[in-house]
Design a protein around this motif. Structure first.
Motif, PDB file in Angstrom:
ATOM      1  N   ARG A  26     -21.689  -4.167  19.459  1.00 54.25           N
ATOM      2  CA  ARG A  26     -22.582  -5.029  19.829  1.00 54.25           C
ATOM      3  C   ARG A  26     -23.953  -5.371  18.393  1.00 54.25           C
ATOM      4  O   ARG A  26     -24.062  -3.788  17.795  1.00 54.25           O
ATOM      5  CB  ARG A  26     -23.412  -4.826  21.215  1.00 54.25           C
ATOM      6  CG  ARG A  26     -24.422  -4.482  21.334  1.00 54.25           C
ATOM      7  CD  ARG A  26     -24.432  -5.064  23.013  1.00 54.25           C
ATOM      8  NE  ARG A  26     -25.256  -6.383  22.773  1.00 54.25           N
ATOM      9  CZ  ARG A  26     -24.464  -6.939  23.893  1.00 54.25           C
ATOM     10  NH1 ARG A  26     -23.821  -6.654  23.700  1.00 54.25           N
ATOM     11  NH2 ARG A  26     -26.223  -8.324  23.604  1.00 54.25           N
ATOM     12  N   SER A  27     -24.114  -5.930  18.263  1.00 53.16           N
ATOM     13  CA  SER A  27     -26.114  -5.602  17.597  1.00 53.16           C
ATOM     14  C   SER A  27     -27.048  -4.872  17.951  1.00 53.16           C
ATOM     15  O   SER A  27     -26.992  -4.694  18.850  1.00 53.16           O
ATOM     16  CB  SER A  27     -25.977  -7.186  17.132  1.00 53.16           C
ATOM     17  OG  SER A  27     -27.572  -7.540  16.361  1.00 53.16           O
ATOM     18  N   ILE A  28     -27.268  -4.168  16.442  1.00 59.22           N
ATOM     19  CA  ILE A  28     -28.463  -3.480  17.043  1.00 59.22           C
ATOM     20  C   ILE A  28     -29.183  -4.123  17.256  1.00 59.22           C
ATOM     21  O   ILE A  28     -30.486  -3.139  17.891  1.00 59.22           O
ATOM     22  CB  ILE A  28     -28.186  -1.648  15.692  1.00 59.22           C
ATOM     23  CG1 ILE A  28     -28.743  -2.959  14.900  1.00 59.22           C
ATOM     24  CG2 ILE A  28     -26.942  -1.068  16.140  1.00 59.22           C
ATOM     25  CD1 ILE A  28     -28.862  -1.801  13.944  1.00 59.22           C
ATOM     26  N   PHE A  29     -29.401  -5.732  16.632  1.00 60.20           N
ATOM     27  CA  PHE A  29     -30.693  -5.078  17.076  1.00 60.20           C
ATOM     28  C   PHE A  29     -31.176  -6.181  18.479  1.00 60.20           C
ATOM     29  O   PHE A  29     -32.188  -6.264  19.058  1.00 60.20           O
ATOM     30  CB  PHE A  29     -30.919  -6.807  15.705  1.00 60.20           C
ATOM     31  CG  PHE A  29     -31.731  -7.196  14.921  1.00 60.20           C
ATOM     32  CD1 PHE A  29     -31.073  -7.537  14.112  1.00 60.20           C
ATOM     33  CD2 PHE A  29     -33.235  -6.593  14.990  1.00 60.20           C
ATOM     34  CE1 PHE A  29     -31.169  -7.711  12.555  1.00 60.20           C
ATOM     35  CE2 PHE A  29     -33.262  -5.881  13.476  1.00 60.20           C
ATOM     36  CZ  PHE A  29     -32.353  -7.197  12.287  1.00 60.20           C
ATOM     37  N   SER A  30     -30.277  -5.975  19.317  1.00 58.22           N
ATOM     38  CA  SER A  30     -29.450  -6.263  21.362  1.00 58.22           C
ATOM     39  C   SER A  30     -30.635  -5.162  21.637  1.00 58.22           C
ATOM     40  O   SER A  30     -31.370  -5.531  23.198  1.00 58.22           O
ATOM     41  CB  SER A  30     -28.734  -6.424  21.122  1.00 58.22           C
ATOM     42  OG  SER A  30     -27.961  -5.443  20.960  1.00 58.22           O
ATOM     43  N   PHE A  31     -30.928  -3.907  20.595  1.00 62.32           N
ATOM     44  CA  PHE A  31     -31.767  -2.585  21.297  1.00 62.32           C
ATOM     45  C   PHE A  31     -32.839  -2.641  21.011  1.00 62.32           C
ATOM     46  O   PHE A  31     -33.337  -2.632  20.202  1.00 62.32           O
ATOM     47  CB  PHE A  31     -30.452  -0.991  20.918  1.00 62.32           C
ATOM     48  CG  PHE A  31     -29.272  -1.421  21.434  1.00 62.32           C
ATOM     49  CD1 PHE A  31     -28.689  -1.003  19.612  1.00 62.32           C
ATOM     50  CD2 PHE A  31     -28.586  -2.154  22.068  1.00 62.32           C
ATOM     51  CE1 PHE A  31     -27.017  -1.126  19.874  1.00 62.32           C
ATOM     52  CE2 PHE A  31     -27.471  -2.052  21.757  1.00 62.32           C
ATOM     53  CZ  PHE A  31     -26.198  -1.659  20.934  1.00 62.32           C
ATOM     54  N   ASN A  32     -33.980  -1.863  22.181  1.00 57.98           N
ATOM     55  CA  ASN A  32     -34.753  -1.906  22.042  1.00 57.98           C
ATOM     56  C   ASN A  32     -34.941  -0.876  21.186  1.00 57.98           C
ATOM     57  O   ASN A  32     -36.060  -0.734  20.193  1.00 57.98           O
ATOM     58  CB  ASN A  32     -35.686  -0.869  23.330  1.00 57.98           C
ATOM     59  CG  ASN A  32     -35.308  -2.425  24.625  1.00 57.98           C
ATOM     60  OD1 ASN A  32     -35.564  -3.857  24.633  1.00 57.98           O
ATOM     61  ND2 ASN A  32     -35.054  -1.588  25.840  1.00 57.98           N
ATOM     62  N   ALA A  33     -34.506   0.276  21.360  1.00 56.23           N
ATOM     63  CA  ALA A  33     -34.246   0.936  20.457  1.00 56.23           C
ATOM     64  C   ALA A  33     -33.535   2.340  19.923  1.00 56.23           C
ATOM     65  O   ALA A  33     -32.439   2.057  21.420  1.00 56.23           O
ATOM     66  CB  ALA A  33     -36.265   1.787  20.270  1.00 56.23           C
ATOM     67  N   MET A  34     -33.126   2.735  18.930  1.00 59.45           N
ATOM     68  CA  MET A  34     -31.771   3.631  18.869  1.00 59.45           C
ATOM     69  C   MET A  34     -32.582   5.355  18.124  1.00 59.45           C
ATOM     70  O   MET A  34     -33.512   5.179  17.705  1.00 59.45           O
ATOM     71  CB  MET A  34     -30.824   3.219  17.881  1.00 59.45           C
ATOM     72  CG  MET A  34     -30.115   1.894  18.177  1.00 59.45           C
ATOM     73  SD  MET A  34     -28.877   1.817  17.669  1.00 59.45           S
ATOM     74  CE  MET A  34     -27.793   2.352  17.798  1.00 59.45           C
TER      75      MET A  34
END
Length: 115
Positions: A26-34
């Motif tokens: 899914r879109s990595i913008f949906s993650f708080n951090a990676m």
């Protein structure tokens, strides 16, 4: 649910380079951090590099100046460029992502640096 798939590991001589990729479902913008973690033989897992939604990055001292974390938003992929590799960088490298109240992990990719 989130799937993370790492690739790019392998065997390299000391001083060489590798680029690891972590493709998200899914879109990595949906993650708080990676982040990228690693666990070497007989060692505890350690955090190597992180990138936040806002693009701020952080590194463990042992890789500063050698490793770079980056991302390609269009490909939903985070990278770890590893230069000047050392035998002590040998480990299984895994990426993770914080999404809502959960943390997701990829399966890991082996990096082996020969002396």
């Amino acid at each position: 649910q989130v799937q993370l798939v790492e690739s790019g590991g392998g065997l390299v001589q000391a001083g060489g380079s590798l680029r690891l990729s972590c493709a998200a479902s899914r879109s990595i913008f949906s993650f708080n951090a990676m982040g990228w973690y690693r666990q070497g033989p007989g060692k505890q897992r350690e955090l190597v590099a992180t990138i936040t939604r806002g693009g701020n990055t952080g590194y463990v001292d042992s890789v500063k100046g050698r490793f770079t974390i980056s991302r390609d938003n269009a490909k939903n992929t985070v990278y770890l460029q590893m230069n000047s590799l050392k035998p002590e960088d040998t480990a299984v490298y895994s990426c993770n992502a914080g999404y809502l109240a959960s943390t997701y992990w990829g399966q890991g990719t082996q990096v082996t640096v020969s002396s």
